[in-house]
Design an enzyme around this catalytic site. Structure first.
Site, mmCIF file in Angstrom:
data_model
loop_
_atom_site.group_PDB
_atom_site.id
_atom_site.type_symbol
_atom_site.label_atom_id
_atom_site.label_comp_id
_atom_site.label_asym_id
_atom_site.label_seq_id
_atom_site.Cartn_x
_atom_site.Cartn_y
_atom_site.Cartn_z
ATOM 1 N N ASP A 8 0.872 -1.160 0.000
ATOM 2 C CA ASP A 8 0.000 0.000 0.000
ATOM 3 C C ASP A 8 0.923 1.227 0.000
ATOM 4 O OD1 ASP A 8 -2.220 1.775 0.512
ATOM 5 O OD2 ASP A 8 -1.517 1.849 2.592
ATOM 6 N N ASP A 10 -0.216 5.135 0.730
ATOM 7 C CA ASP A 10 -0.516 6.171 1.732
ATOM 8 C C ASP A 10 -0.572 5.586 3.129
ATOM 9 O OD1 ASP A 10 -0.820 8.506 0.069
ATOM 10 O OD2 ASP A 10 -2.526 7.453 -0.797
ATOM 11 N N GLU A 17 -0.975 10.920 4.428
ATOM 12 C CA GLU A 17 -2.331 11.431 4.661
ATOM 13 C C GLU A 17 -2.293 12.697 5.520
ATOM 14 O OE1 GLU A 17 -4.633 10.550 2.921
ATOM 15 O OE2 GLU A 17 -4.677 8.406 2.576
ATOM 16 N N HIS A 81 -10.218 18.034 -6.993
ATOM 17 C CA HIS A 81 -9.337 16.876 -6.781
ATOM 18 C C HIS A 81 -8.038 16.933 -7.584
ATOM 19 C CE1 HIS A 81 -8.358 12.405 -6.936
ATOM 20 N NE2 HIS A 81 -8.055 12.812 -5.728
ATOM 21 N N LYS A 84 -5.821 19.464 -5.994
ATOM 22 C CA LYS A 84 -5.226 18.899 -4.766
ATOM 23 C C LYS A 84 -4.025 18.037 -5.126
ATOM 24 C CE LYS A 84 -5.798 15.015 -3.108
ATOM 25 N NZ LYS A 84 -4.913 13.806 -3.146
ATOM 26 N N THR A 121 -2.699 0.377 -4.637
ATOM 27 C CA THR A 121 -3.169 1.557 -3.907
ATOM 28 C C THR A 121 -4.444 2.118 -4.514
ATOM 29 O OG1 THR A 121 -2.587 3.806 -3.226
ATOM 30 C CG2 THR A 121 -1.640 3.061 -5.279
ATOM 31 N N THR A 123 -4.848 5.284 -4.554
ATOM 32 C CA THR A 123 -4.415 6.656 -4.844
ATOM 33 C C THR A 123 -4.172 6.859 -6.347
ATOM 34 O OG1 THR A 123 -3.365 6.692 -2.707
ATOM 35 C CG2 THR A 123 -2.610 8.324 -4.256
ATOM 36 N N ASN A 127 0.017 10.842 -7.927
ATOM 37 C CA ASN A 127 0.491 10.962 -6.541
ATOM 38 C C ASN A 127 1.533 9.893 -6.204
ATOM 39 O OD1 ASN A 127 -1.279 13.079 -6.172
ATOM 40 N ND2 ASN A 127 -2.929 11.761 -5.478
ATOM 41 N N ASP A 182 -1.668 -0.142 6.221
ATOM 42 C CA ASP A 182 -1.726 0.645 7.461
ATOM 43 C C ASP A 182 -3.162 0.877 7.929
ATOM 44 O OD1 ASP A 182 -2.238 2.515 5.256
ATOM 45 O OD2 ASP A 182 -2.353 3.985 6.872
#
Ligand code: XBP
Ligand code: MG
Length: 240
Positions: A8, A10, A17, A81, A84, A121, A123, A127, A182
């Protein structure tokens, strides 16, 4: 036999995060002239929704000062988004995020011992690219046999789609892989794909329950440090 370690990103590779995405969401709101601010505590609850676009939408649905129509909310999220993500990439490129303890060591051990590295992921690819370019260098893609991102697996964790696709691309069976996560949603996704999973607690999931994990550690260097021997013995015992 362990053939692949699936990461993973993030929270597992870095505290992205709290220190990355959250900060970038706030900068995007500010730039757009919106007075919304996601503080460290509020973001814990927001993280229950995986996916940045989905997270913005969930927030807009419960804000009285957000557009009332669904189409307008969707359009606003579609605008915020990507911005960001661009702000996140800037923050990461400035060195604002470091790898969690032991991440690079374990990746290097896999490379040295012929265990394939992969990413699964929820994400966005931009990123993942920004983060690994900063942590591992411009040729980071050469470290991984496959990188499954949000664009490849639109059903976000806890859906197992990202893990299933990673297995398929790797050409390995679930019992030949091990996942590192996580979050409870990430653990559920790995387990639903039939993959054993170890957990390194990140800031936001320090007190979460991780039923079904092979093991749970504060980080990869927490005693005893997580290396391939420890992962192989968890696989052999059929833990998690
Ligand atoms: C990560 C996510 C992502 C990130 C933000 O979850 O849910 O949405 O918060 O990235 P996991 P994007 O660690 O379980 O993969 O804005 O690109 O979605
Ligand atoms: Mg995570």
């Amino acid at each position: 036999m362990l053939r692949a370690l699936i990461w993973d990103v993030d929270g597992t590779v870095a505290e992205t995060e709290r220190d990355g995405h959250r900060v970038a969401f706030n900068r995007a709101f500010e730039e757009a002239g919106l007075s919304w601010h996601w503080d460290v505590a509020a973001y814990a609850e927001l993280l229950e929704v995986t996916g940045g676009h989905e997270r913005i939408l969930a927030y807009l649905q419960r804000r009285g000062d957000a557009p009332a129509g669904e189409a307008e909310r969707e359009a606003l999220a579609r605008r915020l988004h990507p911005r960001k993500n661009a702000l996140y990439a800037e923050l990461v490129a400035q060195g604002g995020i470091t790898a969690r303890p032991g991440v690079r060591r374990l990746m290097e051990e896999c490379r040295a011992k012929g265990v394939a590295l992969a990413v699964a992921t929820t994400t966005s690819r931009v990123n993942v690219d920004a983060l690994f370019a900063s942590l591992l260098g411009g040729d980071w893609q050469s470290w991984f046999a496959t990188v499954v991102c949000a664009e490849d697996a639109p059903a976000k964790k806890p859906d197992p789609q990202a893990y299933r696709l990673a297995l398929q691309r790797l050409g390995v069976l679930p019992q030949e892989a091990f996942a590192l996560e996580d979050s409870p949603n990430g653990l559920k996704a790995a387990r639903a794909a039939g993959i054993a999973c170890g957990v390194t607690r990140s800031a936001y999931f320090a007190a979460a329950r991780f039923d079904g994990a092979a093991w749970v550690r504060d980080d990869l260097e927490a005693s005893p440090p997580v290396g391939l021997a420890l992962i192989r013995s968890a696989l052999t015992r059929g833990d998690g």
